[in-house]
Write a protein that holds these residues in place. Structure first.
Motif, PDB file in Angstrom:
ATOM      1  N   ALA A 172       1.246  -1.175   0.218  1.00 19.17           N
ATOM      2  CA  ALA A 172       0.030  -0.158  -0.127  1.00 19.17           C
ATOM      3  C   ALA A 172       0.597   1.685  -0.004  1.00 19.17           C
ATOM      4  N   GLU A 173       2.338   1.124   0.831  1.00 23.13           N
ATOM      5  CA  GLU A 173       3.007   2.162   0.575  1.00 23.13           C
ATOM      6  C   GLU A 173       3.867   2.198  -0.351  1.00 23.13           C
ATOM      7  N   ARG A 174       4.022   1.442  -0.948  1.00 26.84           N
ATOM      8  CA  ARG A 174       4.374   1.494  -2.815  1.00 26.84           C
ATOM      9  C   ARG A 174       3.208   2.353  -3.570  1.00 26.84           C
ATOM     10  N   LEU A 175       2.248   2.273  -3.766  1.00 24.10           N
ATOM     11  CA  LEU A 175       1.068   2.484  -4.296  1.00 24.10           C
ATOM     12  C   LEU A 175       0.690   3.865  -4.199  1.00 24.10           C
ATOM     13  N   ALA A 176       0.949   4.250  -2.776  1.00 19.98           N
ATOM     14  CA  ALA A 176       0.525   6.054  -2.309  1.00 19.98           C
ATOM     15  C   ALA A 176       1.695   6.037  -2.832  1.00 19.98           C
ATOM     16  N   ARG A 177       3.336   6.022  -3.142  1.00 22.05           N
ATOM     17  CA  ARG A 177       4.297   6.495  -3.687  1.00 22.05           C
ATOM     18  C   ARG A 177       3.739   6.894  -5.197  1.00 22.05           C
ATOM     19  N   ARG A 178       3.383   6.202  -5.466  1.00 19.44           N
ATOM     20  CA  ARG A 178       3.303   6.078  -6.992  1.00 19.44           C
ATOM     21  C   ARG A 178       1.747   6.848  -7.614  1.00 19.44           C
ATOM     22  N   ILE A 179       0.553   6.952  -7.080  1.00 28.14           N
ATOM     23  CA  ILE A 179      -0.083   7.503  -6.884  1.00 28.14           C
ATOM     24  C   ILE A 179       0.069   9.091  -6.859  1.00 28.14           C
ATOM     25  N   THR A 180       0.655   9.782  -5.804  1.00 25.84           N
ATOM     26  CA  THR A 180       1.523  10.645  -5.809  1.00 25.84           C
ATOM     27  C   THR A 180       2.498  11.432  -6.753  1.00 25.84           C
ATOM     28  N   ALA A 181       3.480  10.390  -7.050  1.00 24.33           N
ATOM     29  CA  ALA A 181       4.232  10.630  -8.177  1.00 24.33           C
ATOM     30  C   ALA A 181       3.951  11.227  -9.608  1.00 24.33           C
ATOM     31  N   THR A 182       2.539  10.673 -10.025  1.00 21.80           N
ATOM     32  CA  THR A 182       1.727  10.106 -11.076  1.00 21.80           C
ATOM     33  C   THR A 182       0.721  11.641 -11.107  1.00 21.80           C
ATOM     34  N   GLU A 183       1.068  12.236 -12.893  1.00 20.76           N
ATOM     35  CA  GLU A 183       0.845  13.443 -12.402  1.00 20.76           C
ATOM     36  C   GLU A 183      -0.453  13.952 -11.846  1.00 20.76           C
ATOM     37  N   THR A 184      -0.884  12.981 -13.023  1.00 18.24           N
ATOM     38  CA  THR A 184      -2.884  13.209 -13.066  1.00 18.24           C
ATOM     39  C   THR A 184      -2.924  11.758 -12.787  1.00 18.24           C
ATOM     40  N   SER A 185      -3.830  11.462 -11.403  1.00 16.85           N
ATOM     41  CA  SER A 185      -4.047  10.366 -10.786  1.00 16.85           C
ATOM     42  C   SER A 185      -5.940  10.079 -11.057  1.00 16.85           C
ATOM     43  N   VAL A 186      -6.482   9.574 -10.449  1.00 14.02           N
ATOM     44  CA  VAL A 186      -7.695   9.014 -10.177  1.00 14.02           C
ATOM     45  C   VAL A 186      -8.190   7.338  -9.725  1.00 14.02           C
ATOM     46  N   VAL A 187      -8.142   7.584  -8.173  1.00  9.45           N
ATOM     47  CA  VAL A 187      -7.954   6.427  -7.364  1.00  9.45           C
ATOM     48  C   VAL A 187      -9.760   6.190  -7.253  1.00  9.45           C
ATOM     49  N   GLU A 188      -9.689   4.771  -7.316  1.00  9.63           N
ATOM     50  CA  GLU A 188     -11.292   4.605  -7.382  1.00  9.63           C
ATOM     51  C   GLU A 188     -11.367   3.444  -6.004  1.00  9.63           C
ATOM     52  N   SER A 189     -12.358   3.978  -5.164  1.00  9.66           N
ATOM     53  CA  SER A 189     -11.920   3.116  -3.428  1.00  9.66           C
ATOM     54  C   SER A 189     -12.815   2.051  -3.892  1.00  9.66           C
ATOM     55  N   TYR A 190     -12.952   0.666  -2.830  1.00  7.88           N
ATOM     56  CA  TYR A 190     -13.338  -0.112  -2.852  1.00  7.88           C
ATOM     57  C   TYR A 190     -15.181  -0.486  -2.005  1.00  7.88           C
ATOM     58  N   ALA A 191     -15.704  -1.024  -2.026  1.00 10.15           N
ATOM     59  CA  ALA A 191     -17.674  -0.811  -1.889  1.00 10.15           C
ATOM     60  C   ALA A 191     -17.611   0.632  -0.989  1.00 10.15           C
ATOM     61  N   ASP A 192     -17.802   1.150   0.151  1.00  7.51           N
ATOM     62  CA  ASP A 192     -18.241   1.996   0.586  1.00  7.51           C
ATOM     63  C   ASP A 192     -17.003   2.447   1.806  1.00  7.51           C
ATOM     64  N   ILE A 193     -16.543   2.628   1.545  1.00  8.73           N
ATOM     65  CA  ILE A 193     -15.297   3.197   2.089  1.00  8.73           C
ATOM     66  C   ILE A 193     -14.347   4.280   2.143  1.00  8.73           C
ATOM     67  N   ALA A 194     -14.551   5.339   2.541  1.00  5.56           N
ATOM     68  CA  ALA A 194     -14.211   6.753   2.519  1.00  5.56           C
ATOM     69  C   ALA A 194     -12.900   6.602   1.388  1.00  5.56           C
ATOM     70  N   VAL A 195     -11.788   5.949   1.806  1.00  7.14           N
ATOM     71  CA  VAL A 195     -10.614   6.003   1.980  1.00  7.14           C
ATOM     72  C   VAL A 195     -10.049   5.442   2.017  1.00  7.14           C
ATOM     73  N   PRO A 196      -8.917   4.530   0.579  1.00  3.17           N
ATOM     74  CA  PRO A 196      -8.835   3.387   0.540  1.00  3.17           C
ATOM     75  C   PRO A 196      -7.359   2.975   0.531  1.00  3.17           C
ATOM     76  N   VAL A 197      -6.711   4.683   0.978  1.00  2.14           N
ATOM     77  CA  VAL A 197      -4.931   4.096   0.685  1.00  2.14           C
ATOM     78  C   VAL A 197      -4.700   5.415   1.535  1.00  2.14           C
ATOM     79  N   SER A 198      -3.653   5.869   2.332  1.00  4.88           N
ATOM     80  CA  SER A 198      -2.839   6.298   4.073  1.00  4.88           C
ATOM     81  C   SER A 198      -2.826   7.293   2.627  1.00  4.88           C
ATOM     82  N   ASN A 199      -1.649   8.541   3.169  1.00  4.08           N
ATOM     83  CA  ASN A 199      -0.500   8.924   2.690  1.00  4.08           C
ATOM     84  C   ASN A 199      -0.691   9.488   1.599  1.00  4.08           C
ATOM     85  N   VAL A 200      -1.701  10.350   0.852  1.00 10.69           N
ATOM     86  CA  VAL A 200      -2.056  10.691  -0.116  1.00 10.69           C
ATOM     87  C   VAL A 200      -2.719  11.536  -0.468  1.00 10.69           C
ATOM     88  N   ALA A 201      -2.742  13.073  -0.436  1.00  6.70           N
ATOM     89  CA  ALA A 201      -3.695  14.522  -0.008  1.00  6.70           C
ATOM     90  C   ALA A 201      -4.221  14.225  -1.712  1.00  6.70           C
TER      91      ALA A 201
END
Length: 279
Positions: free
Chosen positions: A164-193
């Motif tokens: 999960a930490e590796r993915l968070a770093r990749r999301i942050t490093a991607t210039e334009t990212s769209v993150v889809e959550s799962y079920a009705d979870i508010a935030v699916p990954v930590s440490n991403v603004a």
């Protein structure tokens, strides 16, 4: 620009359809967006065709990650954008290893630093619940096996959290990212603004400022907690007023399967979401 798509309903909120249309809309603007699905799963019984499409190729992923990867810019693999995928099986009248009612976790695929890794439910394996196609097509001989919640928690700390930490770093490093959550979870990954959030449910999408949404999520959990992922959308949005609420019309299967048609149908919602970032 980092955008989060969360679901107002636990099942069939329309998150993936909305997300692939958003990716198509962003590509029209000359951007190179990548879609991410931090956690996903499918069921050997209910998602049988999707299961076989992946497993017959010696892989394990679901249709949501496949659709997001296909709609993203560049050559993207489902496993790269979806570091944790779980395979379930119905077990009527029986609780699974993790306390799940009526279904049992069989095997997880993790995206490790050197490629796919697998975690097998040893109890399900001993009971013959693992499909033969999975044991034949996936490299499960080297998989980690768990048979208790404490053992599973230890594997979570050692393998799932770093993934999960590796993915968070990749999301942050991607210039334009769209993150889809799962079920009705508010935030699916930590440490991403996130810059903006769309909460999708049948018939509408509500748009929120990303900073305010994440702050409300902290309040819902009682404060920031490393690795805590299970705050629910309804607990977060009850503290917020949406910046925009946009109607989403029902789409037929042909339209849902074409990101460009979705982009056309939900253009107003995508405009409202992007305008939140630009303002």
């Amino acid at each position: 620009m980092r955008l989060l798509v969360a679901g107002g309903d636990r099942v069939d909120a329309g998150k993936t359809t909305f997300s692939v249309g958003l990716l198509a809309s962003l590509r029209r603007e000359g951007l190179a967006p990548v879609g991410f699905k931090p956690r996903a799963g499918n069921d050997y019984w209910f998602d049988h065709d999707d299961y076989h499409e992946a497993v017959d190729a010696g892989r394990l992923y679901g249709k949501d990650a496949r659709k997001l990867a296909a709609a993203s810019a560049g050559d993207v693999d489902p496993e790269t954008i979806n570091p944790v995928h779980r395979l379930w099986r119905p077990t009527p009248g029986k609780a699974g290893l993790l306390g799940e009612s009526g279904r049992t976790f069989l095997v997880d695929r993790l995206t490790g630093e050197r490629g796919p890794e697998y975690v097998v439910n040893a109890d399900a394996e001993a009971e013959g619940l693992l499909p033969g196609s999975a044991t034949e097509s996936l490299p499960l001989d080297a998989a980690v096996r768990v048979s208790s919640v404490p053992a599973f928690n230890e594997v979570m700390r050692e393998r799932y959290v770093p993934a999960a930490e590796r993915l968070a770093r990749r999301i942050t490093a991607t210039e334009t990212s769209v993150v889809e959550s799962y079920a009705d979870i508010a935030v699916p990954v930590s440490n991403v603004a996130f810059d903006a959030v769309a909460v999708v449910e049948p018939g509408r999408a509500c748009v929120y400022d990303g900073k305010r949404y994440l702050k409300a999520r902290e309040v819902a959990s009682g404060g920031p907690r490393e690795g805590r992922l299970e705050e629910y959308v309804e607990d977060v949005v009850e503290m917020l007023e949406p910046l925009a609420t946009v109607e989403l019309r029902a789409l037929g299967s042909e339209a849902r399967g074409d990101p460009e048609q979705v982009a056309n149908a939900y253009a107003d919602a995508y405009d409202a979401l992007v305008a939140t970032v630009q303002n």
